[in-house]
Design a protein around this motif. Structure first.
Motif, short mmCIF file in Angstrom:
data_model
loop_
_atom_site.label_atom_id
_atom_site.label_comp_id
_atom_site.label_asym_id
_atom_site.label_seq_id
_atom_site.Cartn_x
_atom_site.Cartn_y
_atom_site.Cartn_z
N ARG A 49 119.75 16.43 -39.20
CA ARG A 49 120.39 15.97 -40.43
C ARG A 49 121.07 17.13 -41.15
O ARG A 49 122.18 17.01 -41.65
CB ARG A 49 119.40 15.26 -41.35
CG ARG A 49 120.09 14.66 -42.58
CD ARG A 49 119.16 13.83 -43.42
NE ARG A 49 118.67 12.65 -42.76
CZ ARG A 49 119.32 11.50 -42.66
NH1 ARG A 49 120.53 11.38 -43.16
NH2 ARG A 49 118.78 10.47 -42.07
N SER A 50 120.42 18.30 -41.15
CA SER A 50 121.00 19.46 -41.83
C SER A 50 122.30 19.90 -41.17
O SER A 50 123.22 20.37 -41.85
CB SER A 50 120.00 20.62 -41.85
OG SER A 50 119.70 21.04 -40.53
N ALA A 51 122.44 19.72 -39.85
CA ALA A 51 123.68 20.08 -39.15
C ALA A 51 124.81 19.15 -39.54
O ALA A 51 125.95 19.59 -39.72
CB ALA A 51 123.47 20.07 -37.64
N ILE A 52 124.50 17.87 -39.68
CA ILE A 52 125.51 16.91 -40.13
C ILE A 52 125.97 17.26 -41.55
O ILE A 52 127.17 17.31 -41.84
CB ILE A 52 124.96 15.46 -40.10
CG1 ILE A 52 124.53 15.05 -38.69
CG2 ILE A 52 125.97 14.48 -40.69
CD1 ILE A 52 125.65 14.80 -37.74
N GLU A 53 125.01 17.51 -42.42
CA GLU A 53 125.33 17.84 -43.82
C GLU A 53 126.15 19.13 -43.90
O GLU A 53 127.12 19.20 -44.65
CB GLU A 53 124.06 17.95 -44.65
CG GLU A 53 123.27 16.66 -44.79
CD GLU A 53 123.94 15.61 -45.66
OE1 GLU A 53 124.75 15.99 -46.54
OE2 GLU A 53 123.67 14.42 -45.46
N ALA A 54 125.77 20.14 -43.12
CA ALA A 54 126.50 21.41 -43.13
C ALA A 54 127.92 21.21 -42.61
O ALA A 54 128.88 21.76 -43.17
CB ALA A 54 125.77 22.46 -42.30
N TRP A 55 128.06 20.43 -41.54
CA TRP A 55 129.39 20.16 -40.99
C TRP A 55 130.26 19.42 -42.01
O TRP A 55 131.43 19.75 -42.18
CB TRP A 55 129.25 19.37 -39.70
CG TRP A 55 130.55 19.09 -39.02
CD1 TRP A 55 131.24 19.93 -38.19
CD2 TRP A 55 131.32 17.90 -39.11
NE1 TRP A 55 132.40 19.33 -37.76
CE2 TRP A 55 132.47 18.07 -38.31
CE3 TRP A 55 131.14 16.70 -39.78
CZ2 TRP A 55 133.43 17.09 -38.18
CZ3 TRP A 55 132.11 15.71 -39.64
CH2 TRP A 55 133.24 15.92 -38.85
#
Length: 69
Positions: A49-55
């Protein structure tokens, strides 16, 4: 606290990106970071989820075409 892992279908439900769009982004190397849990062409894919948010943060554009700070 652990970072939630999402399947492409869960990403679609939460963020609206279809599994095919995510696959196209993986192929092009332009989408969010992902985890390939099994080898091969049909390997299972998960997204933090953090990778989606960062992207999403990295690809947010302000009015006038500038990246958001």
């Amino acid at each position: 606290m652990t970072d939630e892992l999402l399947t492409p279908r869960q990403v679609q439900a939460d963020y609206g990106f279809s599994p095919q769009t995510l696959a196209n982004w993986r192929w092009n190397g332009t989408g969010p970071a992902y985890i390939k849990q099994t080898p091969g062409k049909g390997g299972r894919i998960k997204y933090r989820r953090s990778a989606i948010e960062a992207w999403l943060d990295d690809n947010t554009v302000k009015a006038g075409g500038q990246r958001a700070a």
